[in-house]
Motif scaffolding. Structure first.
Motif, PDB file in Angstrom:
ATOM      1  N   ILE A 202       0.859  -1.184   0.000  1.00 19.77           N
ATOM      2  CA  ILE A 202       0.000   0.000   0.000  1.00 19.77           C
ATOM      3  C   ILE A 202       0.893   1.229   0.000  1.00 19.77           C
ATOM      4  O   ILE A 202       1.826   1.324   0.805  1.00 19.77           O
ATOM      5  CB  ILE A 202      -0.900   0.025   1.257  1.00 19.77           C
ATOM      6  N   PHE A 203       0.612   2.129  -0.914  1.00 16.97           N
ATOM      7  CA  PHE A 203       1.364   3.387  -0.960  1.00 16.97           C
ATOM      8  C   PHE A 203       0.390   4.515  -0.627  1.00 16.97           C
ATOM      9  O   PHE A 203      -0.703   4.579  -1.177  1.00 16.97           O
ATOM     10  CB  PHE A 203       1.969   3.581  -2.359  1.00 16.97           C
ATOM     11  N   PHE A 247       4.914   3.628   2.791  1.00 11.68           N
ATOM     12  CA  PHE A 247       4.894   2.428   1.970  1.00 11.68           C
ATOM     13  C   PHE A 247       4.765   1.253   2.923  1.00 11.68           C
ATOM     14  O   PHE A 247       5.606   1.070   3.801  1.00 11.68           O
ATOM     15  CB  PHE A 247       6.204   2.361   1.167  1.00 11.68           C
ATOM     16  N   THR A 248       3.677   0.506   2.808  1.00 13.17           N
ATOM     17  CA  THR A 248       3.449  -0.636   3.697  1.00 13.17           C
ATOM     18  C   THR A 248       3.528  -1.915   2.881  1.00 13.17           C
ATOM     19  O   THR A 248       2.895  -2.016   1.830  1.00 13.17           O
ATOM     20  CB  THR A 248       2.049  -0.547   4.349  1.00 13.17           C
ATOM     21  N   HIS A 249       4.322  -2.866   3.360  1.00  9.56           N
ATOM     22  CA  HIS A 249       4.444  -4.146   2.663  1.00  9.56           C
ATOM     23  C   HIS A 249       4.069  -5.276   3.622  1.00  9.56           C
ATOM     24  O   HIS A 249       4.672  -5.413   4.681  1.00  9.56           O
ATOM     25  CB  HIS A 249       5.876  -4.338   2.155  1.00  9.56           C
ATOM     26  N   LEU A 250       3.047  -6.040   3.240  1.00  5.17           N
ATOM     27  CA  LEU A 250       2.662  -7.196   4.058  1.00  5.17           C
ATOM     28  C   LEU A 250       3.577  -8.348   3.660  1.00  5.17           C
ATOM     29  O   LEU A 250       3.482  -8.867   2.543  1.00  5.17           O
ATOM     30  CB  LEU A 250       1.196  -7.567   3.811  1.00  5.17           C
ATOM     31  N   ILE A 251       4.499  -8.707   4.561  1.00  3.34           N
ATOM     32  CA  ILE A 251       5.498  -9.721   4.241  1.00  3.34           C
ATOM     33  C   ILE A 251       4.818 -11.086   4.135  1.00  3.34           C
ATOM     34  O   ILE A 251       5.059 -11.853   3.219  1.00  3.34           O
ATOM     35  CB  ILE A 251       6.608  -9.720   5.316  1.00  3.34           C
ATOM     36  N   ASP A 252       3.958 -11.371   5.110  1.00  4.04           N
ATOM     37  CA  ASP A 252       3.108 -12.565   5.048  1.00  4.04           C
ATOM     38  C   ASP A 252       1.870 -12.245   5.883  1.00  4.04           C
ATOM     39  O   ASP A 252       1.669 -11.092   6.258  1.00  4.04           O
ATOM     40  CB  ASP A 252       3.847 -13.813   5.563  1.00  4.04           C
ATOM     41  N   LEU A 257       5.985  -4.569   7.111  1.00  2.00           N
ATOM     42  CA  LEU A 257       7.036  -3.561   7.241  1.00  2.00           C
ATOM     43  C   LEU A 257       6.472  -2.263   6.678  1.00  2.00           C
ATOM     44  O   LEU A 257       5.811  -2.267   5.634  1.00  2.00           O
ATOM     45  CB  LEU A 257       8.272  -3.976   6.441  1.00  2.00           C
ATOM     46  N   LYS A 258       6.720  -1.155   7.382  1.00  2.00           N
ATOM     47  CA  LYS A 258       6.184   0.122   6.923  1.00  2.00           C
ATOM     48  C   LYS A 258       7.305   1.157   6.910  1.00  2.00           C
ATOM     49  O   LYS A 258       8.029   1.292   7.904  1.00  2.00           O
ATOM     50  CB  LYS A 258       5.076   0.565   7.880  1.00  2.00           C
ATOM     51  N   SER A 296      12.190  10.570   8.916  1.00  2.00           N
ATOM     52  CA  SER A 296      12.088   9.272   8.252  1.00  2.00           C
ATOM     53  C   SER A 296      11.861   8.237   9.346  1.00  2.00           C
ATOM     54  O   SER A 296      12.398   8.364  10.449  1.00  2.00           O
ATOM     55  CB  SER A 296      13.357   8.963   7.451  1.00  2.00           C
ATOM     56  N   ALA A 297      11.051   7.250   9.039  1.00  2.00           N
ATOM     57  CA  ALA A 297      10.689   6.284  10.071  1.00  2.00           C
ATOM     58  C   ALA A 297      10.403   4.925   9.450  1.00  2.00           C
ATOM     59  O   ALA A 297      10.070   4.828   8.267  1.00  2.00           O
ATOM     60  CB  ALA A 297       9.455   6.775  10.827  1.00  2.00           C
TER      61      ALA A 297
END
Length: 659
Positions: A202-203, A247-252, A257-258, A296-297
């Protein structure tokens, strides 16, 4: 069905709650402003009717942290008071918000740089299928919202712009604050949401900004002058903007990770003149403060087993600023440059890291714990802050909760540079412990009692021992004294809340607190702080009646009673010489305002059509027009001290159309 209002952040087990937009709008007298709404909760009170600063459990409003989309942001208020967390009215439009959290004690490890409370605000997603619009027109301003798909069924936008009509009303001779004050503001906000086809990434891009100005004029007829304020001209302007992307990435299924990046800037100018009888101006005060930040975070979270959850994150803030303050010292008749400091972006850094986890060692016991690290490059101070909370389910309907933790906060930025060696002040610190018991007599009801004790350390006090100055008694501005961080403080008390969630058209909250708020200079004795009002109570209720054709009538009521805030007695000699109330700097806060009493009401009618609804509402603050006091003025014409009063009755009429 009934919704409970536990904090959305699962790490918050006590002294926190979520609030919804519908709730904010139902609260009488809160004018859809989150800070004004919070005054309805136990242990929370306002400082002044015209400002939305809030005092939480005897703590200065300086200690409130504002967050948006998981990033710390500058004071998000119009006419933001320098060195504070409040202002006249919030920049957030309710059209933009989704459920958000308000935390008022012992926060979990992911929050830092705050001594008293956190507003963790979130923007909602726009409608990805259809276009929707809302128009809101009222005494405060004109509000326009639009939302809809960017790519139908996939991505969305949400945007809101607000323009204050106060400027137009001022021109027509109607003044909201007083007849010699003109003010106006405008703001905008947006949120763009782009999920991938499978929702695994998700961006988001978001932004918020506001402009405001207030001009206060002297009394035109010099024969009517009897206090120093009558010959004062002030020009006060604030600007604030923050924009970020994540930027959110669903690893599983169990972890994500965001990554976040944001830029923000706030700018305040405050100019004050005094005029003589022929209206020639003399400069009293010239302030200009600009602070820029880049943040930045990242955060990473993983659920390992049904009952084990970990989260870690880091936030790096790069600061740059240009701070100037020149004041005319009337007693010595000299101009003093209190502040003249500039630094490029990145010249100072505030770095925060945290790690926290949640575990359920027994079926009825939940344990949340973590560590927050905060490093301030300016004073080369590192603070390691353990946080722990436990919740034990005594039965299906009752819990005992305990939380303890250390938090720290940097001193308001300008104070580090007003005098030599102030940059050695480092961080103010707070240790807090809260013990709570909650019982739910039915699915709609909740009764909570919380006892707390808080110890404040490293609070800046005047180096000159002849001056009794404790920085957190100040509500606004940067301290002009040479300071040392040997001040102490303590707040302790008990909060009780009984509430009914909104269901079948009815809700209520009855809240009360008994507490003490005290400060000490060095190893000296404890005195009452500015906020040591000893008690506060609030009763709020709302009823929604459904009329035929699904139209509705909303009735709301709120009653606030709290003890008076404290202030210093006058130094009679200076007061007479300067023609204005001048506090005796060597004294503690021995004067007290009268107890505060205010009743707000709300009346709203909503009409529903197939594809649109309109609402007409009237919120009246202080409907009984009670004259609450806030300090004193020196009437030099009659040579007497007189009470200074807060705002009287304030009606706010609003019309909203959604289609």
């Amino acid at each position: 069905g009934a919704q409970d209002n536990d904090a959305l952040n699962e790490m918050v087990l006590i002294s926190g709650r979520s609030f919804s937009v519908e709730e904010t709008e139902r609260y009488a007298g809160s004018v859809a402003d989150p800070s004004r709404m919070a005054v309805s909760f136990a242990g929370v009170q306002s400082t002044n009717d015209l400002d939305n600063d809030i005092i939480i459990r005897g703590n200065s409003s300086v200690g409130v942290l504002w967050r948006l989309e998981g990033i710390d942001i500058p004071n998000p208020n119009h006419l933001a008071r320098r060195g504070s967390s409040g202002g006249a009215v919030g920049i957030f439009s309710v059209n933009m918000l989704t459920n958000s959290d308000f935390i008022y004690g012992a926060p979990p490890a992911e929050y830092g740089n705050a001594l008293s409370g956190v507003f963790d605000m979130r923007f909602r997603k726009g409608n990805k299928d259809d276009h929707d619009f809302a128009l809101r027109a009222g005494v405060l301003g004109l509000d326009l919202m639009a939302e809809g798909p960017i790519e139908k069924g996939k991505s969305s936008f949400l945007a809101n712009v607000r323009y204050s009509t106060l400027g137009l009303l001022n021109a027509a001779g109607f003044h909201f604050i007083n007849e010699r004050t003109d003010n106006t503001f405008s703001d905008l906000a947006f949120h763009l949401y782009f999920p991938s086809a499978d929702n695994s990434t998700i961006f988001q891009v978001w932004g918020i900004g506001g402009l405001s100005s207030e001009v206060h004029y002297p009394v035109e007829n010099t024969a009517e002058w009897y206090e120093f304020d009558h010959q004062i001209y002030t020009d006060f302007n604030t600007r604030m903007a923050a924009s970020g992307m994540s930027f959110t990435h669903l690893i599983d299924e169990k972890s994500y990770l965001k990554l976040k990046l944001a830029f923000m800037s706030d700018h305040i100018t405050h100019y004050k003149d005094t005029v003589n009888t022929v209206f020639e101006a003399d400069l009293l005060l010239d302030e200009s403060y600009t602070t820029n930040r880049m943040i930045s975070a990242f955060e990473y979270s993983r659920k390992m087993q049904p009952h084990i959850y970990v989260k870690t994150g880091m936030q790096i803030q790069l600061y740059g600023y240009n701070l100037r303050c020149r004041e005319y010292e009337r007693s010595t008749r000299t101009y003093i440059n209190y502040l003249d400091h500039e630094e490029v972006l990145g010249g100072q850094q505030l770095v925060q890291m945290y790690m926290e986890g949640s575990i359920k060692p027994l079926p009825r016991l939940l344990v949340n714990g973590g560590l927050h690290l905060l490093y301030l490059s300016l004073s080369e101070t590192l603070s390691a802050e353990p946080r722990l909370s436990l919740k034990y389910a005594v039965s299906d309907r009752s819990d005992i909760t305990v939380a303890a933790g250390l938090t720290s906060q940097m001193v308001p930025i300008g104070t580090y540079f007003t005098q030599e060696n102030n940059d050695k002040l480092g961080l103010m610190r707070s240790d807090q412990m809260v013990l709570g018991y909650t019982v739910r007599p039915g699915s709609l009801y909740k009764i909570t009692v919380e006892g707390y004790i808080q110890r404040l350390r490293h609070i800046p006090v005047a180096r000159n021992t002849g001056v009794q100055y404790w920085m957190l008694n100040d509500l606004v501005g940067y301290s002009k004294y040479a300071l040392v961080n040997t001040g102490r403080g303590r707040n302790y008390g008990v909060d009780l809340t009984a509430e009914r969630y909104f269901e079948n058209g009815l809700f209520f909250i009855v809240a009360g607190s008994l507490f003490r708020s005290e400060y000490a200079i060095g190893d000296g004795p404890f005195y009452s702080s500015s906020y040591d009002t000893r008690y506060n109570t609030s009763v709020m209720m709302g009823k929604e009646l459904t009329l035929r054709k699904s139209n509705s009538l909303q009735l709301g009521f709120r009653n606030l009673i709290f003890g008076g805030q404290r202030y210093k007695p006058p130094d009679n000699e200076s007061t007479i010489r300067l023609k204005e109330y001048s506090a005796d700097e060597a004294s503690s806060l021995t004067r007290k305002n009268k107890d505060y009493f205010r009743t707000d009401v709300r009346l709203a009618y909503r009409k529903n059509f197939l594809d649109r609804t309109w609402t007409l509402s009237l919120d009246v603050q202080n409907i009984l027009n009670i004259k609450n006091t806030r300090g004193e003025i020196w009437n030099y014409h009659d040579a007497v001290f007189e009470d200074k009063f807060q705002a009287g009755i304030i009606p706010v009429l609003t019309f909203q159309l959604n289609y």
